[in-house]
Design an enzyme around this catalytic site. Structure first.
Site, mmCIF file in Angstrom:
data_model
loop_
_atom_site.group_PDB
_atom_site.id
_atom_site.type_symbol
_atom_site.label_atom_id
_atom_site.label_comp_id
_atom_site.label_asym_id
_atom_site.label_seq_id
_atom_site.Cartn_x
_atom_site.Cartn_y
_atom_site.Cartn_z
ATOM 1 N N ALA A 235 -58.795 21.870 8.307
ATOM 2 C CA ALA A 235 -59.073 23.299 8.162
ATOM 3 C C ALA A 235 -58.316 24.050 9.250
ATOM 4 O O ALA A 235 -58.089 23.517 10.339
ATOM 5 C CB ALA A 235 -60.575 23.575 8.276
ATOM 6 N N ALA A 236 -57.897 25.278 8.945
ATOM 7 C CA ALA A 236 -57.206 26.127 9.924
ATOM 8 C C ALA A 236 -57.897 27.479 9.959
ATOM 9 O O ALA A 236 -58.216 28.055 8.910
ATOM 10 C CB ALA A 236 -55.736 26.287 9.563
ATOM 11 N N SER A 238 -58.420 31.321 12.544
ATOM 12 C CA SER A 238 -57.628 32.268 13.332
ATOM 13 C C SER A 238 -57.430 31.802 14.760
ATOM 14 O O SER A 238 -56.402 32.084 15.379
ATOM 15 C CB SER A 238 -58.303 33.642 13.326
ATOM 16 N N LEU A 239 -58.399 31.068 15.316
ATOM 17 C CA LEU A 239 -58.320 30.658 16.718
ATOM 18 C C LEU A 239 -57.998 29.185 16.901
ATOM 19 O O LEU A 239 -57.679 28.766 18.016
ATOM 20 C CB LEU A 239 -59.644 30.984 17.434
ATOM 21 N N GLY A 240 -58.093 28.371 15.866
ATOM 22 C CA GLY A 240 -57.847 26.947 16.027
ATOM 23 C C GLY A 240 -57.773 26.235 14.697
ATOM 24 O O GLY A 240 -57.823 26.864 13.634
ATOM 25 N N VAL A 242 -58.569 22.031 12.703
ATOM 26 C CA VAL A 242 -59.424 20.848 12.787
ATOM 27 C C VAL A 242 -58.718 19.627 12.194
ATOM 28 O O VAL A 242 -58.025 19.715 11.181
ATOM 29 C CB VAL A 242 -60.756 21.097 12.047
ATOM 30 N N LYS A 257 -61.635 19.849 16.899
ATOM 31 C CA LYS A 257 -61.234 21.245 16.792
ATOM 32 C C LYS A 257 -60.331 21.592 17.970
ATOM 33 O O LYS A 257 -60.715 21.404 19.128
ATOM 34 C CB LYS A 257 -62.469 22.141 16.780
ATOM 35 N N ASP A 392 -70.993 32.626 9.725
ATOM 36 C CA ASP A 392 -69.886 32.455 8.784
ATOM 37 C C ASP A 392 -70.144 31.268 7.855
ATOM 38 O O ASP A 392 -69.368 30.312 7.821
ATOM 39 C CB ASP A 392 -68.583 32.248 9.559
#
Length: 682
Positions: A235-236, A238-240, A242, A257, A392
C-alpha cells in the site's frame, strides 16, 4: 542466508497507523500527556448529532477516556511551550477543552524551522513561486470557465485536474486533498468525491530508497532482521508506504511502514506557506465559516505532524490494543517497538479478507450479518466508549478474519475527543431526542461549529427541517449519507465550520456505512447501531449517561413508558446478537480469561440507581408518581410490561438485597438533604 524478495498474493492485509487509549496509565511522564479520563460519547459532525439523536427518538418512540488529551510532541521541536502561540491555536484549545503541555506543531515552531538559514529561505521562495504559479493558473481556468458560462459542465474535468495537481505538488498537498475530501464547509461535493480517490491512489517511491531508510532506522542490514521482504509495496499513502516481510528470528510475517524520504522539511516548508497564504484569506473565511483561515491550517498542521512521527503511531497501537483487550471480536495488530522508530513502523501482519470482496467473505463461511454487527459495535465503542477512533476506516483498512472477527489496520489517522467535547455531544444527542433545537444550536456553538458571537436563531429552523425530513420515514430508511448531504447544503448558507476532529468522525461513520452496503445492500446501519446505544444508556456506570437516560425518559415532564420499553428491547437485542457471534466460540476465546461475554442485560446498577433517585430526589419522585397516576388512574400495566421485559435478565432477590444494604447510605443522604433544607430556611 540471503534476504529474498517476494511478491505477495492472495488476501491483502495491511499496514498500521496507531491510536491511543483512555484506560491505561495515561499519566506516564514518558508519554508527556495530560490526564485521560475514560468516558463515552459519540462525536461527529453535526450530521452525527443529528442522525443518532433524531433517529433514536424515532426508534424509541416507535414500535418494538478517553482521552482528554492530544498527543504531546516527541521529536524535533516538540518541547516548545505554549507561550504566545496564536489566537487560532488558543481557540482550538478552548474548543477541545484539553491541556496540551507540549506540541509537535505551533506556528512559531514551523517558522523557526523554515527560516533557520539563507538556503532554507531561498528554497522557501522557490517553493512559494511554484505553488502560486500552479494554483494561480488553475484558479484562472476556473475564472475563465465562470466567465464563459461553462463552469458547471466542466466540473468533472476540473475536479480531476485538481486531484492531479495536488499529486504533482507533493505529499503536503496530497494530504490537504484528503482533508478537503471531508470538508463540505470548504469545498463543493463533486470536488470532494474526486479528491476521495487520493485516499487510495497515491504514487509510491522506489524500493531501494525505502530499504535504505529501514536499514538506517534499524542500524542493521535488512537481511540481518528479515528473511524475505516483498518486491512491491502493499500500500502507498501520502506520507509513507508498506511492505510485507518475514522476521528471521521467529518466522513471523510483519508489515513494515516506511516514511517517504526527506519529507519532514517539505512538510514544514509547505505548512509555513499554507499559513502565510491563509492570513490573506482571513476576511473571506470569517464571513463564510465564522473563523480565521489560519485556524483551519493550524488544525491541519497539528494533525499532519502527529502522523509524521511513527513513534506516536506505535503508542497509538498499544492504546487500541488496550481498549479492545477484552473484546474477542476485534483484532488489532501488535507493534514491534524494538524494530520501529520515527520513520519506520513494524507491525503484525493481518491475514484477512478485504471488505470490498463480499464473495470472498461468503466463500470463507463468514456470517455476513454477524460480521456487520461486530463492525458497527466496534465503531461505536471507539466513539462512545473510548473517545479514540479510527479516522480512516476505508475498505483497504478493514478486514474480515475467517473466525468472524473484524481487523483494523493503518491507524495513522486517528482522533480523540476530550471529556468536555463528549459531554457536550451527549447533551446535543439528548436535545435532539427531545426536539430541543434551540439548545442543540447552542451545543454546536460550544463544540466550535459556530463562533461564540453567531446569532443561532436563523439556524434553528434549518436544523429542525433537516431533522424532520430525515426521520420522516423511520429508522429502516434512515441513511447517514442523505443526512450528511442535507447538512452540507446548510454549511454554505451559514458561517459553520466543521472542526477537523469531528469531520474525521463523520467520515469514519460514512465509510463504514458504505462498507456495510457493499457486503449487504439492504443493510440498515442504525438498526444495528441503536441496540448498542440503548444498551449503553441502560447499563453504563457513568453518572453522566445515567443523567441523560433520565432526560430521555422524561419529555415535557411526562414519563415516556414506550421509550423505556423500546430501550430494553433494543438493548436485549444487542446482547443476544453479540453473545451468539462465532468469534466468542473460538479457541483463543476459550483460553483467555480477559475476554468477557455478556449473556444477559446487566441492569443491576441501573435499578439500584433508580431506587436511590426515587428515595432522594423529590422532583424525580413526583414525576414518577404523576406518571403512575396520569389521567386519574393507576398505570400499573406499564410497570407490568416493563417487568416482563426484564424478568429473565435480572435476579430480583440479589438486587433487592443490594438495595437493602445500600439503605444506610441512602438514609444518610436523606438526612443531609433535610439538614441543608432546614439551614437554608434560616
Amino acid at each position: 542466508m540471503e534476504l529474498t524478495c517476494c511478491s505477495t498474493s492472495g488476501s491483502v492485509p495491511g499496514p498500521c497507523r496507531p491510536p491511543s487509549n483512555p484506560r491505561r496509565s495515561s499519566l506516564s511522564p514518558a508519554r508527556r500527556r495530560c490526564a485521560r479520563v475514560p468516558y463515552r460519547s459519540s462525536a461527529s459532525r453535526v450530521p452525527l448529532l443529528a442522525v443518532i439523536s433524531k433517529a433514536a427518538a424515532v426508534e424509541l418512540d416507535g414500535p418494538a477516556t478517553s482521552r482528554a488529551v492530544r498527543r504531546s510532541g516527541g521529536g524535533g521541536g516538540g518541547s516548545l511551550q505554549l507561550t504566545k502561540s496564536s489566537a487560532a491555536m488558543e481557540q482550538l484549545d478552548i474548543e477541545r477543552g484539553v491541556c496540551v503541555p507540549f506540541r509537535k506543531y505551533t506556528p512559531e515552531m514551523v517558522r523557526s524551522k523554515v527560516l533557520e538559514s539563507r538556503g532554507a529561505i531561498l528554497s522557501l521562495v522557490m517553493r512559494g513561486v511554484e505553488i502560486v504559479w500552479n494554483l494561480g493558473f488553475y484558479w484562472s481556468t476556473l475564472a475563465y470557465d465562470c466567465f464563459v458560462g461553462r463552469d458547471e459542465e466542466v466540473v468533472p474535468f476540473r475536479a480531476m485536474q485538481l486531484r492531479n495537481l495536488l499529486c504533482d505538488l507533493g505529499p503536503s498537498f496530497i494530504k490537504a486533498g484528503q482533508v478537503l475530501a471531508n470538508r463540505p464547509d470548504i469545498i463543493r461535493e463533486d470536488y470532494m468525491n474526486e479528491l476521495c480517490i487520493l485516499q487510495d491512489d497515491v504514487p509510491s517511491f522506489p524500493n531501494q530508497v525505502a530499504f535504505n531508510i529501514i536499514e538506517e532506522e534499524l542500524g542493521r542490514p535488512l537481511e540481518a532482521v528479515f528473511s524475505k521482504i516483498s518486491s512491491q509495496t502493499i500500500a502507498a499513502a501520502s506520507l509513507g508506504q508498506v511492505y510485507r516481510a518475514t522476521l528471521r528470528d521467529t518466522g513471523e510475517d510483519v508489515a513494515i511502514k516506511v516514511q517517504r524520504p526527506d519529507i519532514e522539511p517539505i512538510i514544514y516548508r509547505d505548512l509555513f506557506l499554507f499559513r502565510t497564504l491563509a492570513s490573506f484569506l482571513n476576511g473571506i473565511s470569517l464571513q463564510k465559516l465564522g473563523c480565521n483561515a489560519e485556524l483551519i491550517v493550524d488544525e491541519f498542521g497539528e494533525k499532519l505532524l502527529e502522523e509524521l512521527d511513527y513513534t506516536l503511531e506505535a503508542r497509538n497501537i498499544e492504546d487500541f490494543l488496550e481498549n479492545f483487550k477484552a473484546d474477542p471480536t476485534v483484532k488489532i495488530p501488535r507493534v514491534y517497538k524494538q524494530l520501529s522508530g520515527s520513520r519506520v513502523l513494524v507491525m503484525e501482519w493481518i491475514d484477512g479478507i478485504r471488505c470490498t470482496n463480499p464473495q470472498a467473505i461468503k466463500d470463507a463461511g463468514i456470517d455476513v450479518n454477524g460480521f456487520l454487527t461486530v463492525g458497527v459495535s466496534a465503531a461505536l465503542r471507539q466513539l462512545l466508549e473510548f473517545g479514540l477512533f479510527h479516522g480512516d476506516p476505508h475498505p483497504g483498512n478493514i478486514f474480515a478474519m475467517r473466525d468472524g472477527r473484524i481487523a483494523y489496520v493503518d491507524f495513522g489517522n486517528v482522533a480523540v475527543l476530550s471529556q468536555q467535547n463528549k459531554q457536550i455531544l451527549i447533551d446535543a444527542v439528548v436535545h435532539a431526542v427531545n426536539e430541543d433545537y434551540v439548545e442543540m444550536a447552542n451545543d454546536f456553538t460550544r463544540l466550535g461549529f459556530l463562533s461564540s458571537d453567531t446569532d443561532v436563531s436563523p439556524i434553528i429552523p434549518a436544523l429542525e427541517a433537516i431533522w424532520q425530513n430525515s426521520s420522516g420515514k423511520g429508522l429502516s430508511d434512515f441513511n447517514f449519507r442523505i443526512v450528511t448531504g442535507k447538512f452540507n447544503q446548510l454549511v454554505y448558507q451559514y458561517p459553520i465550520r466543521i472542526p477537523e476532529r469531528f469531520s474525521l468522525v463523520i467520515r469514519s461513520l460514512l465509510t463504514q456505512e458504505g462498507i456495510c452496503f457493499t457486503l449487504k445492500p439492504d443493510f440498515k446501519f442504525l438498526e444495528v447501531a441503536y441496540p448498542y446505544v440503548a444498551k449503553r444508556l441502560l447499563t453504563d456506570p457513568n453518572p453522566a449517561l445515567r443523567e441523560r437516560l433520565i432526560q430521555v425518559l422524561f419529555k415535557d415532564g411526562i414519563f415516556q413508558w414506550k421509550r423505556l420499553e423500546n430501550l430494553i428491547v433494543l438493548a436485549k437485542e444487542n446482547v443476544a446478537k453479540m453473545s451468539s457471534n462465532p468469534a466468542f466460540r473460538g479457541k483463543d476465546m476459550q483460553r483467555s480469561r480477559d475476554w468477557q461475554v455478556e449473556r444477559k442485560l446487566d441492569l443491576k446498577d441501573t435499578i439500584k440507581d433508580g431506587a436511590r433517585l426515587f428515595l432522594i430526589d423529590e422532583g424525580i419522585r413526583r414525576q414518577l408518581l404523576l406518571a403512575l397516576t396520569e389521567d386519574s388512574k393507576l398505570h400499573i400495566q406499564e410497570l407490568v410490561d416493563v417487568y416482563r421485559l426484564v424478568e429473565d435478565q435480572i435476579d430480583i432477590p440479589s438486587i433487592a438485597l443490594e438495595v437493602v444494604q445500600d439503605l444506610p447510605t441512602v438514609a444518610r443522604d436523606l438526612m443531609l438533604l433535610w439538614s441543608e433544607s432546614v439551614l437554608s430556611q434560616r
